[in-house]
Design a protein around this motif. Structure first.
Motif, short mmCIF file in Angstrom:
data_model
loop_
_atom_site.label_atom_id
_atom_site.label_comp_id
_atom_site.label_asym_id
_atom_site.label_seq_id
_atom_site.Cartn_x
_atom_site.Cartn_y
_atom_site.Cartn_z
N ALA A 1 9.18 21.88 -4.73
CA ALA A 1 8.44 20.69 -3.69
C ALA A 1 8.53 19.10 -4.87
N VAL A 2 8.30 18.65 -4.48
CA VAL A 2 8.31 16.93 -5.69
C VAL A 2 6.79 15.84 -5.24
N VAL A 3 6.38 15.76 -5.46
CA VAL A 3 5.23 14.58 -5.07
C VAL A 3 5.70 13.51 -5.86
N ILE A 4 5.49 12.68 -4.60
CA ILE A 4 5.65 11.07 -4.92
C ILE A 4 6.01 9.99 -4.55
N ASP A 5 6.06 8.82 -4.72
CA ASP A 5 5.87 7.82 -4.10
C ASP A 5 6.30 7.89 -2.43
N TYR A 6 5.65 8.20 -1.44
CA TYR A 6 6.25 8.46 -0.20
C TYR A 6 7.30 7.50 0.38
N PRO A 7 7.76 5.90 0.04
CA PRO A 7 8.94 5.26 -0.03
C PRO A 7 9.46 5.48 -0.74
N VAL A 8 9.45 6.26 -1.13
CA VAL A 8 10.90 6.51 -1.90
C VAL A 8 11.29 8.55 -1.81
N SER B 1 4.62 23.43 3.86
CA SER B 1 4.05 22.38 4.66
C SER B 1 3.30 21.89 5.46
N SER B 2 2.45 21.50 4.17
CA SER B 2 1.18 20.83 3.44
C SER B 2 1.36 20.87 1.88
N LEU B 3 0.25 20.13 1.20
CA LEU B 3 -0.17 19.73 -0.03
C LEU B 3 -0.90 21.04 -0.49
N ALA B 4 -1.89 22.22 0.57
CA ALA B 4 -2.40 23.15 0.08
C ALA B 4 -1.52 24.33 -0.06
N ASP B 5 -0.26 24.05 0.74
CA ASP B 5 1.12 25.12 -0.06
C ASP B 5 1.43 25.31 -1.14
N GLU C 1 0.85 -0.90 0.19
CA GLU C 1 -0.25 0.12 0.28
C GLU C 1 0.91 1.36 0.05
N ALA C 2 0.39 2.71 -0.81
CA ALA C 2 1.24 3.21 -1.27
C ALA C 2 0.20 5.08 -1.17
N THR C 3 1.02 5.53 -0.58
CA THR C 3 0.61 6.94 0.29
C THR C 3 1.28 7.46 -0.95
N GLN C 4 1.10 9.47 -1.04
CA GLN C 4 1.57 10.12 -1.88
C GLN C 4 2.43 11.34 -0.86
N GLY C 5 4.12 10.90 -1.23
CA GLY C 5 4.68 12.44 -0.15
C GLY C 5 4.86 13.20 -0.77
N VAL C 6 5.26 14.30 -0.50
CA VAL C 6 5.22 16.01 -0.30
C VAL C 6 6.62 16.42 0.01
N LEU C 7 7.47 16.42 -0.88
CA LEU C 7 8.83 16.87 0.19
C LEU C 7 9.10 18.04 -0.87
N ALA C 8 9.29 19.49 0.52
CA ALA C 8 9.66 20.03 0.03
C ALA C 8 11.22 20.73 0.61
N ASP C 9 11.96 21.92 -0.22
CA ASP C 9 13.35 22.72 0.25
C ASP C 9 12.44 23.21 1.31
N LYS C 10 13.41 22.93 2.58
CA LYS C 10 13.41 23.43 3.71
C LYS C 10 12.53 25.34 4.53
N LYS C 11 13.51 25.93 2.80
CA LYS C 11 13.36 27.12 2.70
C LYS C 11 12.16 27.41 2.11
N SER C 12 11.66 26.54 1.22
CA SER C 12 10.23 26.98 0.39
C SER C 12 9.42 27.54 1.75
N GLY C 13 8.89 27.40 3.08
CA GLY C 13 7.64 27.35 3.75
C GLY C 13 6.43 26.57 3.14
#
Length: 282
Positions: free
Chosen positions: A197-204, A148-152, A134-146
């Motif tokens: 930021a990127v959106v990709i499967d969370y295990p990656v 902190s959520s999908l909505a951002d 079972e996979a979820t989608q992760g959002v990985l962001a640059d710490k300086k980007s501000g």
């Protein structure tokens, strides 16, 4: 997963294949005068081996480590090969080749293992095994980007891997993601500031963050349960191979092998994140 530019197919050996190759194999002629090889009643495209198509890299499911293709998918398919008394051989191809069933239908490979989400659209072209992850989608962001959520992500430059459910998910949320051909290219786009930021499967994402430099620079802004499940694929109507794959998965879950491999490649084992009860998916 993704679509890659045309390139020469590479043949790569998996890491933990059995040496018992031809004891259970037999050959029979097909209508074209060629040879069909079987192992324990399962027809294979090439004698003595279970040929697997994938598209590298996609850690922790499959990637080259110390010159060998390794990962969670690789280890699970090795269990199928062991049951058949053959070894696994891996072909690195553009993802589109086997997502559409092309590589399977043309006899280039027996199955595809590529962190592939089971979807109704893909079921039109291939048969899926029982779900194994079972996979979820992760959002990985640059710490300086501000971020902190999908909505951002609205109004920000976001990246995704081409032809993946991550890309589809981003588009479904009104985003216009920059497409990258591979997971490595996607991570490089984040590193170099091409995207924030990127959106990709969370295990990656989990795998990337094992690297200290990545952990220092990036943060997990969100982890979204999209109800996705991974399955291995084979040519439509290849019932014998599908049954062999499903048996290997069920046995691995019942004897603890699945849990061991999950913890090695993915992380702490969570029953709710591992599709504990296999069910027919195609």
């Amino acid at each position: 997963m993704k679509t890659a530019p045309a390139r020469r197919t590479r043949v790569l050996a998996a890491t933990t294949a059995t040496a018992a190759l031809l004891l259970v194999a037999g050959c029979s002629s097909d209508d074209d005068g060629g040879e069909k090889t079987t192992a324990n009643g399962v027809e294979l495209v090439k004698g003595g081996q279970l040929t697997t198509c994938t598209h590298l890299p996609y850690p922790p499911f499959q990637s080259e480590i110390d010159g060998k293709v390794q990962g969670f998918d690789v280890a699970l398919v090795d269990l199928v090969a062991d049951d058949l008394g053959v070894k696994q051989q891996i072909l690195d191809q553009p993802f589109e080749n086997f997502k559409t069933g092309g590589s399977l239908n043309s006899g280039q490979c027996d199955l595809a293992a590529a962190g592939m989400t089971i979807t109704d659209e893909r079921k039109k072209n291939v048969d899926f095994s029982d779900p194994y992850f079972e996979a979820t989608q992760g959002v990985l962001a640059d710490k300086k980007s501000g971020i902190s959520s999908l909505a951002d992500l609205k109004g920000k430059k976001v990246g995704a891997q081409a032809q993946t459910t991550g890309e589809e998910f981003a588009k479904s949320k009104g985003l216009n993601p920059v497409s990258f051909e591979s997971s490595d290219a996607l991570l490089n786009g984040l590193r170099t500031g091409q995207v924030k930021a990127v959106v990709i499967d969370y295990p990656v994402v989990q795998g990337w963050l094992k690297d200290k430099a990545n952990a220092d620079a990036f943060t997990v802004a969100d982890n979204i349960n999209t109800g996705e499940e991974y399955g291995f694929t084979m040519k439509k109507g290849n019932t014998k191979l599908r049954e062999a794959v499903n048996k290997a998965l069920a046995d691995a879950k019942s004897d603890g092998t699945y849990k061991k491999l999950y913890e090695k490649w993915i992380g702490p084992y969570d029953e709710s994140a591992a599709s504990a009860s296999p069910s027919a998916s195609s």
